[in-house]
Design an enzyme around this catalytic site. Structure first.
Site, PDB file in Angstrom:
ATOM      1  N   ASN A   9       0.859  -1.179   0.000  1.00  9.88           N
ATOM      2  CA  ASN A   9       0.000   0.000   0.000  1.00  9.88           C
ATOM      3  C   ASN A   9       0.899   1.235   0.000  1.00  9.88           C
ATOM      4  O   ASN A   9       1.469   1.581   1.031  1.00  9.88           O
ATOM      5  CB  ASN A   9      -0.890  -0.054   1.254  1.00  9.88           C
ATOM      6  CG  ASN A   9      -1.749   1.179   1.409  1.00  9.88           C
ATOM      7  OD1 ASN A   9      -1.834   2.017   0.510  1.00  9.88           O
ATOM      8  ND2 ASN A   9      -2.400   1.300   2.560  1.00  9.88           N
ATOM      9  N   LYS A  11       0.086   4.219  -0.222  1.00 14.32           N
ATOM     10  CA  LYS A  11      -0.593   5.404   0.344  1.00 14.32           C
ATOM     11  C   LYS A  11      -0.372   6.602  -0.586  1.00 14.32           C
ATOM     12  O   LYS A  11      -0.306   6.412  -1.798  1.00 14.32           O
ATOM     13  CB  LYS A  11      -0.121   5.646   1.779  1.00 14.32           C
ATOM     14  CG  LYS A  11      -0.248   4.360   2.617  1.00 14.32           C
ATOM     15  CD  LYS A  11      -0.126   4.562   4.082  1.00 14.32           C
ATOM     16  CE  LYS A  11      -0.284   3.218   4.779  1.00 14.32           C
ATOM     17  NZ  LYS A  11      -0.280   3.311   6.236  1.00 14.32           N
ATOM     18  N   HIS A  99      -9.587   0.916   4.697  1.00 12.16           N
ATOM     19  CA  HIS A  99      -8.333   1.120   5.423  1.00 12.16           C
ATOM     20  C   HIS A  99      -8.599   2.062   6.595  1.00 12.16           C
ATOM     21  O   HIS A  99      -9.404   2.986   6.492  1.00 12.16           O
ATOM     22  CB  HIS A  99      -7.275   1.712   4.477  1.00 12.16           C
ATOM     23  CG  HIS A  99      -5.923   1.744   5.103  1.00 12.16           C
ATOM     24  ND1 HIS A  99      -5.548   2.717   5.997  1.00 12.16           N
ATOM     25  CD2 HIS A  99      -4.862   0.901   4.993  1.00 12.16           C
ATOM     26  CE1 HIS A  99      -4.308   2.470   6.407  1.00 12.16           C
ATOM     27  NE2 HIS A  99      -3.870   1.378   5.813  1.00 12.16           N
ATOM     28  N   GLU A 101      -7.073   4.508   7.708  1.00  9.94           N
ATOM     29  CA  GLU A 101      -6.884   5.940   7.421  1.00  9.94           C
ATOM     30  C   GLU A 101      -8.125   6.504   6.717  1.00  9.94           C
ATOM     31  O   GLU A 101      -8.467   7.667   6.904  1.00  9.94           O
ATOM     32  CB  GLU A 101      -5.607   6.139   6.594  1.00  9.94           C
ATOM     33  CG  GLU A 101      -4.368   5.958   7.466  1.00  9.94           C
ATOM     34  CD  GLU A 101      -3.132   5.444   6.741  1.00  9.94           C
ATOM     35  OE1 GLU A 101      -3.070   5.512   5.505  1.00  9.94           O
ATOM     36  OE2 GLU A 101      -2.219   4.954   7.444  1.00  9.94           O
ATOM     37  N   GLU A 171      -5.430  -5.056  10.418  1.00  7.71           N
ATOM     38  CA  GLU A 171      -4.395  -4.056  10.672  1.00  7.71           C
ATOM     39  C   GLU A 171      -4.706  -3.310  11.966  1.00  7.71           C
ATOM     40  O   GLU A 171      -5.514  -2.368  11.958  1.00  7.71           O
ATOM     41  CB  GLU A 171      -4.338  -3.044   9.527  1.00  7.71           C
ATOM     42  CG  GLU A 171      -4.031  -3.645   8.183  1.00  7.71           C
ATOM     43  CD  GLU A 171      -3.472  -2.600   7.227  1.00  7.71           C
ATOM     44  OE1 GLU A 171      -2.355  -2.797   6.752  1.00  7.71           O
ATOM     45  OE2 GLU A 171      -4.148  -1.588   6.989  1.00  7.71           O
ATOM     46  N   GLY A 177       2.290   2.250  10.795  1.00  8.51           N
ATOM     47  CA  GLY A 177       3.233   3.362  10.647  1.00  8.51           C
ATOM     48  C   GLY A 177       3.920   3.749  11.945  1.00  8.51           C
ATOM     49  O   GLY A 177       4.569   4.788  12.023  1.00  8.51           O
ATOM     50  N   SER A 217       3.310  -2.075  10.397  1.00  6.09           N
ATOM     51  CA  SER A 217       4.760  -2.108  10.649  1.00  6.09           C
ATOM     52  C   SER A 217       5.389  -3.463  10.343  1.00  6.09           C
ATOM     53  O   SER A 217       6.347  -3.876  11.016  1.00  6.09           O
ATOM     54  CB  SER A 217       5.075  -1.670  12.085  1.00  6.09           C
ATOM     55  OG  SER A 217       4.635  -0.339  12.287  1.00  6.09           O
ATOM     56  N   GLY A 238       2.784  -1.161   4.292  1.00  5.64           N
ATOM     57  CA  GLY A 238       2.805   0.266   3.977  1.00  5.64           C
ATOM     58  C   GLY A 238       4.222   0.734   3.716  1.00  5.64           C
ATOM     59  O   GLY A 238       4.766   0.564   2.624  1.00  5.64           O
TER      60      GLY A 238
HETATM   61  P1  PGA Z   1       2.713   0.257   7.653  1.00  8.25           P
HETATM   62  O1  PGA Z   1       1.261   0.449   7.000  1.00  8.25           O
HETATM   63  O2  PGA Z   1       3.278  -1.026   7.102  1.00  8.25           O
HETATM   64  O3  PGA Z   1       3.493   1.475   7.214  1.00  8.25           O
HETATM   65  O4  PGA Z   1       2.520   0.205   9.122  1.00  8.25           O
HETATM   66  C1  PGA Z   1       0.405  -0.642   6.773  1.00  8.25           C
HETATM   67  C2  PGA Z   1      -0.888  -0.146   6.176  1.00  8.25           C
HETATM   68  O5  PGA Z   1      -1.387   0.900   6.607  1.00  8.25           O
HETATM   69  O6  PGA Z   1      -1.454  -0.781   5.258  1.00  8.25           O
END
Ligand code: PGA
Length: 257
Positions: A9, A11, A99, A101, A171, A177, A217, A238
């Site tokens: 992803n 983003k 997601h 976000e 997630e 993140g 992460s 991500g």
């Molecule tokens: P991250 O994000 O690997 O940067 O923690 C994962 C995601 O939001 O899909």
């Protein structure tokens, strides 16, 4: 046998040229180094890249392109929105839906997410449906119920045939993140509960065929342990998907799991 999936992803990262560069590196490496036919490597760039990446992607069943979102409507006066049909026309095959976000910054409700799932399936695109709890919910020890409810509200309106097409990504919001990954035991516990709740609704066979990805992460250092868990069928990545070598080494950890 469940498909093992690694999905990157991006983003809101990478302008057009940077996106092409990263995607070419991933295409090249996956072609050469991922040989397990049961593995799918997906890249989910911003909308501007969908068509170019789909067109440049080697003809290879291991690779696929995903959008990060779609409209809950099929067409019409919705300025700034992109429909599932439009995504389909670029050659993309998957759509990330719900997601955290999007849920948090765009207030996407369960009802809207259920509609987005319908839009994706209506175009024969595979939804990657995201779920996951905030830290306060985990601390209150209500995370299992919370995630179950997200899945029920977003997906359980589907009939069995449609449900079989879905991929789920767990997630935990507190791990996204932040550099703070769920432990492999925490991931396995949640994934097993998700599978059990699917089994109750659709039966064991369907539950056993659904790919459930972990996200939050995930990186080359912790991927192998997460993917070794019985109910973890891959990852939604991500930050580490923005570097081709890191993304590939996570894909290799999946291949070796
Ligand atoms: P991250 O994000 O690997 O940067 O923690 C994962 C995601 O939001 O899909």
């Amino acid at each position: 046998m469940r498909t093992k999936i690694i999905a990157g992803n991006w983003k809101m990262n990478n302008d057009f040229d940077a996106g092409l560069k990263l995607a070419s590196e991933v295409f090249y490496m996956v072609n050469d180094e991922i040989i397990d036919p049961n593995i799918k490597v997906i890249m989910a760039p911003p909308y501007i890249h969908l068509e170019a990446l789909s067109r440049r992607k080697p003809i290879n069943r291991k690779l696929a392109i995903a959008a990060q979102n779609c409209s809950e409507h099929s067409h019409g006066a919705y300025t700034g929105e992109v429909s599932a049909g439009m995504i389909k026309s670029t050659g993309a095959e998957y759509i990330i839906i719900g997601h955290s976000e999007r849920r948090a910054y765009h207030n996407e409700s369960s009802g809207q997410l259920a509609n987005k799932v319908n839009q994706a399936l209506g175009q024969e695109l595979t939804p990657i449906f995201c779920c996951g709890e905030e830290l306060s919910i985990r601390e209150a020890n209500t995370h299992i119920e919370f995630v179950k409810k997200q899945i029920e509200e977003g997906l359980f309106h589907l009939d069995a045939e449609s449900f079989k097409q879905v991929v789920i990504a767990y997630e935990p919001v507190w791990a996204i993140g932040t550099g703070k990954t769920a432990s492999s035991a925490q991931a396995q516990e949640m994934h097993a509960n998700i599978r059990e709740c699917i089994a109750k609704k659709y039966g064991k066979e369907i539950a056993g065929g659904i790919s459930i990805l972990y996200g939050g992460s995930c990186n080359p250092g912790n991927a192998a342990e997460l993917f070794a868990q019985a109910d973890v069928d891959g990852g939604l990545i991500g930050g580490a998907s923005l570097k081709s070598r890191d993304f590939l080494s996570i894909a290799k950890a999946l291949q070796n799991s």
